[in-house]
Design a protein around this motif. Structure first.
Motif, PDB file in Angstrom:
ATOM      1  N   ILE A 146     -27.978 -40.821  98.676  1.00  0.00           N
ATOM      2  CA  ILE A 146     -27.631 -42.203  98.351  1.00  0.00           C
ATOM      3  C   ILE A 146     -28.915 -43.021  98.442  1.00  0.00           C
ATOM      4  O   ILE A 146     -29.685 -42.873  99.395  1.00  0.00           O
ATOM      5  CB  ILE A 146     -26.608 -42.771  99.373  1.00  0.00           C
ATOM      6  N   LEU A 147     -29.141 -43.879  97.447  1.00  0.00           N
ATOM      7  CA  LEU A 147     -30.324 -44.750  97.483  1.00  0.00           C
ATOM      8  C   LEU A 147     -29.940 -46.066  98.150  1.00  0.00           C
ATOM      9  O   LEU A 147     -28.972 -46.715  97.742  1.00  0.00           O
ATOM     10  CB  LEU A 147     -30.842 -44.994  96.061  1.00  0.00           C
ATOM     11  N   VAL A 148     -30.692 -46.443  99.185  1.00  0.00           N
ATOM     12  CA  VAL A 148     -30.411 -47.676  99.928  1.00  0.00           C
ATOM     13  C   VAL A 148     -31.620 -48.603  99.818  1.00  0.00           C
ATOM     14  O   VAL A 148     -32.758 -48.177 100.004  1.00  0.00           O
ATOM     15  CB  VAL A 148     -30.130 -47.359 101.419  1.00  0.00           C
ATOM     16  N   GLY A 149     -31.359 -49.869  99.490  1.00  0.00           N
ATOM     17  CA  GLY A 149     -32.443 -50.847  99.396  1.00  0.00           C
ATOM     18  C   GLY A 149     -31.949 -52.212  99.816  1.00  0.00           C
ATOM     19  O   GLY A 149     -30.763 -52.405 100.072  1.00  0.00           O
ATOM     20  N   ASP A 185     -27.762 -37.332 102.770  1.00  0.00           N
ATOM     21  CA  ASP A 185     -29.182 -37.652 102.657  1.00  0.00           C
ATOM     22  C   ASP A 185     -29.338 -39.061 102.087  1.00  0.00           C
ATOM     23  O   ASP A 185     -28.523 -39.498 101.269  1.00  0.00           O
ATOM     24  CB  ASP A 185     -29.890 -36.658 101.728  1.00  0.00           C
ATOM     25  N   VAL A 186     -30.414 -39.729 102.515  1.00  0.00           N
ATOM     26  CA  VAL A 186     -30.618 -41.123 102.119  1.00  0.00           C
ATOM     27  C   VAL A 186     -32.059 -41.331 101.641  1.00  0.00           C
ATOM     28  O   VAL A 186     -33.011 -40.980 102.338  1.00  0.00           O
ATOM     29  CB  VAL A 186     -30.368 -42.068 103.322  1.00  0.00           C
ATOM     30  N   GLY A 187     -32.202 -41.897 100.446  1.00  0.00           N
ATOM     31  CA  GLY A 187     -33.506 -42.362  99.982  1.00  0.00           C
ATOM     32  C   GLY A 187     -33.600 -43.843 100.268  1.00  0.00           C
ATOM     33  O   GLY A 187     -32.639 -44.575 100.027  1.00  0.00           O
ATOM     34  N   GLU A 188     -34.729 -44.282 100.789  1.00  0.00           N
ATOM     35  CA  GLU A 188     -34.874 -45.709 101.118  1.00  0.00           C
ATOM     36  C   GLU A 188     -35.956 -46.324 100.241  1.00  0.00           C
ATOM     37  O   GLU A 188     -37.113 -45.915 100.290  1.00  0.00           O
ATOM     38  CB  GLU A 188     -35.234 -45.863 102.586  1.00  0.00           C
ATOM     39  N   SER A 189     -35.540 -47.330  99.457  1.00  0.00           N
ATOM     40  CA  SER A 189     -36.507 -47.960  98.549  1.00  0.00           C
ATOM     41  C   SER A 189     -37.225 -49.114  99.227  1.00  0.00           C
ATOM     42  O   SER A 189     -38.245 -49.567  98.744  1.00  0.00           O
ATOM     43  CB  SER A 189     -35.792 -48.483  97.308  1.00  0.00           C
ATOM     44  N   PHE A 244     -35.650 -40.295 103.533  1.00  0.00           N
ATOM     45  CA  PHE A 244     -36.999 -40.257 102.970  1.00  0.00           C
ATOM     46  C   PHE A 244     -37.272 -41.568 102.237  1.00  0.00           C
ATOM     47  O   PHE A 244     -36.347 -42.260 101.804  1.00  0.00           O
ATOM     48  CB  PHE A 244     -37.156 -39.063 102.010  1.00  0.00           C
ATOM     49  N   HIS A 245     -38.548 -41.914 102.142  1.00  0.00           N
ATOM     50  CA  HIS A 245     -38.915 -43.139 101.412  1.00  0.00           C
ATOM     51  C   HIS A 245     -38.942 -42.843  99.924  1.00  0.00           C
ATOM     52  O   HIS A 245     -39.597 -41.898  99.497  1.00  0.00           O
ATOM     53  CB  HIS A 245     -40.285 -43.641 101.868  1.00  0.00           C
ATOM     54  N   GLU A 246     -38.228 -43.637  99.160  1.00  0.00           N
ATOM     55  CA  GLU A 246     -38.250 -43.480  97.703  1.00  0.00           C
ATOM     56  C   GLU A 246     -39.375 -44.371  97.184  1.00  0.00           C
ATOM     57  O   GLU A 246     -39.164 -45.523  96.814  1.00  0.00           O
ATOM     58  CB  GLU A 246     -36.886 -43.877  97.115  1.00  0.00           C
ATOM     59  N   THR A 247     -40.579 -43.834  97.190  1.00  0.00           N
ATOM     60  CA  THR A 247     -41.756 -44.667  96.894  1.00  0.00           C
ATOM     61  C   THR A 247     -41.908 -44.970  95.402  1.00  0.00           C
ATOM     62  O   THR A 247     -42.654 -45.864  95.033  1.00  0.00           O
ATOM     63  CB  THR A 247     -43.037 -43.965  97.388  1.00  0.00           C
ATOM     64  N   GLU A 248     -41.191 -44.211  94.551  1.00  0.00           N
ATOM     65  CA  GLU A 248     -41.382 -44.391  93.097  1.00  0.00           C
ATOM     66  C   GLU A 248     -40.365 -45.352  92.477  1.00  0.00           C
ATOM     67  O   GLU A 248     -40.336 -45.490  91.255  1.00  0.00           O
ATOM     68  CB  GLU A 248     -41.239 -43.025  92.379  1.00  0.00           C
ATOM     69  N   ALA A 249     -39.536 -45.982  93.307  1.00  0.00           N
ATOM     70  CA  ALA A 249     -38.432 -46.761  92.727  1.00  0.00           C
ATOM     71  C   ALA A 249     -38.936 -47.913  91.846  1.00  0.00           C
ATOM     72  O   ALA A 249     -38.534 -48.034  90.685  1.00  0.00           O
ATOM     73  CB  ALA A 249     -37.520 -47.277  93.831  1.00  0.00           C
ATOM     74  N   ILE A 250     -39.818 -48.742  92.378  1.00  0.00           N
ATOM     75  CA  ILE A 250     -40.262 -49.910  91.601  1.00  0.00           C
ATOM     76  C   ILE A 250     -40.999 -49.464  90.333  1.00  0.00           C
ATOM     77  O   ILE A 250     -40.756 -49.996  89.235  1.00  0.00           O
ATOM     78  CB  ILE A 250     -41.157 -50.837  92.459  1.00  0.00           C
ATOM     79  N   SER A 251     -41.869 -48.470  90.455  1.00  0.00           N
ATOM     80  CA  SER A 251     -42.633 -48.052  89.267  1.00  0.00           C
ATOM     81  C   SER A 251     -41.717 -47.427  88.211  1.00  0.00           C
ATOM     82  O   SER A 251     -41.923 -47.604  87.009  1.00  0.00           O
ATOM     83  CB  SER A 251     -43.768 -47.100  89.649  1.00  0.00           C
ATOM     84  N   THR A 252     -40.667 -46.737  88.659  1.00  0.00           N
ATOM     85  CA  THR A 252     -39.699 -46.152  87.712  1.00  0.00           C
ATOM     86  C   THR A 252     -38.972 -47.256  86.945  1.00  0.00           C
ATOM     87  O   THR A 252     -38.778 -47.176  85.726  1.00  0.00           O
ATOM     88  CB  THR A 252     -38.673 -45.282  88.481  1.00  0.00           C
ATOM     89  N   TYR A 253     -38.603 -48.289  87.685  1.00  0.00           N
ATOM     90  CA  TYR A 253     -37.913 -49.443  87.078  1.00  0.00           C
ATOM     91  C   TYR A 253     -38.821 -50.150  86.067  1.00  0.00           C
ATOM     92  O   TYR A 253     -38.402 -50.453  84.943  1.00  0.00           O
ATOM     93  CB  TYR A 253     -37.505 -50.376  88.212  1.00  0.00           C
TER      94      TYR A 253
END
Ligand code: MG
Length: 456
Positions: free
Chosen positions: A42-45, A69-73, A147-156
């Motif tokens: 699940i992506l949490v931001g 599992d959790v991705g954190e943006s 885990f840190h979802e470090t690519e979220a902003i760049s993907t957007y």
């Protein structure tokens, strides 16, 4: 099924941290959401509101406790989180936000694997799990990972840029006044506009949960600073976002700030000239200008209840290209059928880049109606009394898709609708005749005020 009061409003669960959004509530509702999803990741931001990072942390811990599992943006605009859920193959997303509500509020917005908010039925299932406390069992040996979802902003950012004619926009070297209103688009919109070769005049750029600049709701009367900046710097366009960046309000090169449905009408006209046969979805509160444009293109228009979930779901069901709300929310299906302030801005720039005319002329060429809005604070009992009274006394054709929309002529209507998120009644009216509009607004304001005074 154990039941209690509805927790989800028009756009997610809203409340005040420490009052109704307590750590216990956050933990249990997150476990209910996690149980509903059955599996992760699940992506949490969160947006830039106070306690956003703390609530997001509690959400993540609750999900991990039941084995997901959790991705954190981290800090992210709502539409960016929704886009990343779908694009990066998450099972679901939880956004900690209260959108445009006053600073003391926060909330939780849940998206499915397609990035779209849960349906009303799915929300009710989550509420059932919450009230029955039938959570997925916790197992200390099977705790989820984070885990840190470090690519979220760049993907957007890449996703938005891939949906517009970048070279055409770049060639115009637009000067743009950008008012992110201390909100979450501060994390993404400047990058998008810079990649589109725009020269930026930035206002209220610092993300701040107090929203000290002009508050989290970009109503046109609060955007004087944006208007002045456009005029002072000779910008071709100004744009302001709401707190979580899914809505955008535009200002033309003359410094005139337009209601959201003007810019949405312009986009509808532009997009439908490129997509013959397409379908528009809008809400019962949208301007008649949209109907006129649909008619001009010979296109179908579908109307839903007010609320972004209703528009998104209708877009999916009918494979609509574009959706819009009167508050400045625009939905572009080739990107993702949720409202997105930065996607809307990129599309407006593309429309401008395809026109010889300045923004003000393009807006002036659209059908124009006089509009008025007002809101009244009231208790649930008062809401009930007001709606009941108006349903009985109103003269005219009544539509009840959402609230009461009363037509008092071919081109004049008033909509009285209780908010799904705040203790208020919203009144919108529209007419081709300003005198008719004013008298209709005074007539109904008087009725509402009398009921409020009688019930004190
Ligand atoms: Mg919002």
């Amino acid at each position: 099924m154990a039941t209690g009061k509805r927790l989800f409003g028009t756009s997610g669960i809203r409340g005040v941290p420490g009052e109704d959004l307590t750590p216990e509530f956050i933990a249990e509702i997150s476990q209910a959401i996690g149980t509903f999803f059955e599996e992760g990741p699940i992506l949490v931001g969160h947006d830039g509101r106070h306690f956003g990072h703390l609530i997001a942390n509690n959400v993540a811990k609750a999900l991990m406790n039941i084995g997901l599992d959790v991705g954190e943006s981290g800090l992210i605009p709502t539409p960016a989180l929704q886009y990343c859920v779908r694009k990066m193959n998450y099972i679901g997303g939880i956004m900690v936000t209260a959108s445009h509500n006053p600073p003391k509020y926060n909330g939780i917005k849940v998206s499915g694997s397609d990035g779209i908010d849960l349906t009303r039925n799915e929300e009710i299932i989550v509420e059932g799990i919450y009230y029955e406390k039938k959570f997925r069992p916790a197992n200390i040996k099977a705790v989820g990972n984070r885990f840190h979802e470090t690519e979220a902003i760049s993907t957007y950012v890449k996703g938005i840029l891939s949906k517009v004619d970048i070279e055409k926009i770049k060639s115009r070297r637009f000067k743009v006044a950008l008012d992110t209103g201390n909100g979450a688009q501060g994390a993404a919109a400047p990058q998008i506009l810079e990649k589109l070769n725009c020269k930026l005049i930035s206002l209220n750029a610092e993300v701040d949960g107090d929203f000290p600049g002009r508050g989290p709701e970009p109503t046109p009367d609060l955007l004087k600073e944006l208007s002045e900046a456009v005029k002072t710097h000779g910008a071709e366009m100004g744009v302001a976002f709401d707190g979580d960046g899914d809505r955008s309000i535009f200002c033309d090169e003359k410094g005139v700030v337009h209601y959201g449905d003007r810019s949405a009408a312009l986009l509808a006209d532009y997009i439908f000239s490129k997509n013959p046969g397409a379908i528009i979805v809008t809400t019962v509160s949208a301007s008649q200008a949209i109907d006129d444009i649909a008619k001009k293109h010979g296109l179908r228009i579908l109307k839903t209840r007010v609320g972004s979930v209703d528009v998104s779901n209708a877009m999916v069901e009918h494979n609509a290209v574009f959706g819009l709300e009167e508050n400045g929310g625009c939905f572009y299906n080739p990107h993702i059928p949720v409202r997105d302030g930065a996607m809307t801005t990129a599309l407006i720039l593309e429309a401008l880049s395809n026109s010889e005319d300045p923004f003000s002329d393009m807006l002036d060429a659209l059908p124009r109606y006089h509009q008025a809005k007002i809101k009244f604070e009231c208790s649930k009992e008062q809401v009930h009394a007001i709606m009941k009274n108006i349903a009985v006394t109103a003269k005219g054709k009544i539509e009840s898709i959402d609230g009461l929309k009363i037509w008092v002529g071919e081109k004049t209507w008033i909509l009285i609708r209780p908010s799904g998120t705040e203790p208020i009644i919203r009144v919108f009216a529209e007419s081709d005749d300003s005198e008719k509009l004013n008298s209709l607004m005074s007539e109904y304001s008087k009725i509402i005020k009398e009921i409020l005074n009688d019930s004190v």
